[in-house]
Design an enzyme around this catalytic site. Structure first.
Site, mmCIF file in Angstrom:
data_model
loop_
_atom_site.group_PDB
_atom_site.id
_atom_site.type_symbol
_atom_site.label_atom_id
_atom_site.label_comp_id
_atom_site.label_asym_id
_atom_site.label_seq_id
_atom_site.Cartn_x
_atom_site.Cartn_y
_atom_site.Cartn_z
ATOM 1 N N TYR A 66 -45.101 -62.611 20.268
ATOM 2 C CA TYR A 66 -46.114 -60.707 20.718
ATOM 3 C C TYR A 66 -46.714 -60.398 19.333
ATOM 4 O O TYR A 66 -47.849 -59.588 19.031
ATOM 5 C CB TYR A 66 -44.381 -60.082 20.955
ATOM 6 N N SER A 111 -48.289 -52.913 16.145
ATOM 7 C CA SER A 111 -46.657 -53.117 16.260
ATOM 8 C C SER A 111 -45.919 -52.595 14.568
ATOM 9 O O SER A 111 -46.986 -53.979 14.070
ATOM 10 C CB SER A 111 -46.314 -54.178 17.416
#
Length: 353
Positions: A169, A144
């Site tokens: 995350y 990400s």
């Protein structure tokens, strides 16, 4: 080629499965179909791939064969179910694996961190171990842009060190890259991490800005504009993302002949390991995105300007030069075109006149 895609009920996994099936690959898809967001959208994506059961009552571990694509099978399965993952790999003997399943969402990770560890770390380890013991030669996985964290150097380069995450995350995605390198080094598994930048398009996630904003605008609710609109994102259309993933699936990571252990480049290694950014390589202000969406909808948004949220970053900008150099990758879709495609899908799917 026989390919496992984890997360085929998800946004990117669905589009990737469709692309690979349409070119003739054999695709096995798995997903736990959790309720992080509306499961009806997930069921609709699966149905588009020809995966349906009565009343959407999928049984854990049961193979469902597509009625649309002869070479597609789906299994409801959780990455953290170690025994089921190992059994799947032993039975199927995949040529390549693309791990897109994960607990997504920066903001949700502030509320439910344990969920992210279970799915994104424990589940990831199960996939790595299954690859190790079943001779998988090519493993790619979703990382990400969130991994860049506090880094303010623009554009984000894969040669940058990424040690200052600002959400759980992002921390789980960083751990995935570290774990993948370890398995590439110890067991020779070719691993490629893909750092996605603000993916949007038809069949997108309801927790992301395009869907949130569109729903609010059409239903006469104000949209939340964080950091008072002073943000920018490298908005990347889903088809361009899938183009990059397919290139990686078709080309295994190689050992770098230029790797210098005294000045290590974090994007490659003496092991078969690579990290790539996949983005549009052209960031746009958040307000430009909103204006483009308003134009496509033919309706102005009421805006609530708010402070920055914890765990978020002000700007993202992908340097995709490595992907361009290695695979001649070039994103093609403009924001105008991408947003129009998204709005047309949204109106058709949600039956908006």
């Amino acid at each position: 080629m026989k390919i496992l895609i984890t997360g085929t009920a998800g946004f990117i996994g669905f589009h990737l499965a469709k692309r690979l099936l349409e070119r003739g690959d054999e695709v096995v898809g798995i997903d736990n179909i959790n309720d992080y967001y509306d499961v009806n959208l997930k069921y609709a994506r699966l149905a588009e791939l020809g995966i349906t059961v009565k009343n959407n009552d999928f049984t854990w571990g049961e193979k469902v064969h597509s009625t649309t694509y002869e070479k597609h099978t789906f299994i409801k399965m959780d990455l953290s179910d170690t025994q089921s993952i190992y059994q799947l790999f032993e039975e199927e003997q995949f040529d390549a694996v693309c791990n897109l399943a994960a607990q997504a969402g920066v903001r949700y990770s502030l509320e439910n961190p344990h969920t992210y560890i279970q799915s994104n770390v424990v589940g990831f380890m199960n996939i790595l171990e299954a690859c190790r013991y079943n001779g998988v030669k090519n493993f790619c996985y979703a990382s990400s842009s969130s991994i860049y964290g506090l880094n303010k150097s623009q554009p984000f380069k894969t040669t940058d060190h990424t040690d200052h995450q600002v959400s759980i995350y992002a921390a789980t995605k960083k751990s995935n890259e570290v774990m993948a390198h370890t398995y590439a080094h110890l067991y020779g598994i070719a691993t490629t991490g893909l750092r996605f930048f603000t993916v949007y398009g038809p069949w997108g996630r309801p927790d992301m800005a395009p869907m949130l904003f569109t729903d609010a605008i059409l239903n006469h609710r104000p949209i939340k504009v964080f950091n008072h609109g002073k943000m920018s994102r490298d908005f990347t259309y889903i088809d361009d993302i899938v183009d990059g993933i397919v290139k990686v699936i078709d080309n295994t990571a190689q050992v770098s002949k230029d790797f210098d252990a005294y000045q290590p480049d974090p994007s490659h290694s003496s092991a078969p390991y690579r990290i790539y950014n996949i983005g549009h390589n052209s960031p746009l202000p958040l307000m430009t995105f909103i204006e483009t969406l308003e134009s496509a909808l033919g309706k102005q948004a009421e805006k609530n300007f708010m402070d920055m949220q914890d765990g978020d970053v002000v700007a993202t900008y992908a340097d995709v030069s490595a992907l361009m150099q290695d695979f001649n990758y070039k994103p093609k879709t403009t924001l105008d075109t991408g947003i129009k495609n998204f709005v047309n899908w949204y109106k058709a799917f949600y039956k908006v006149s």
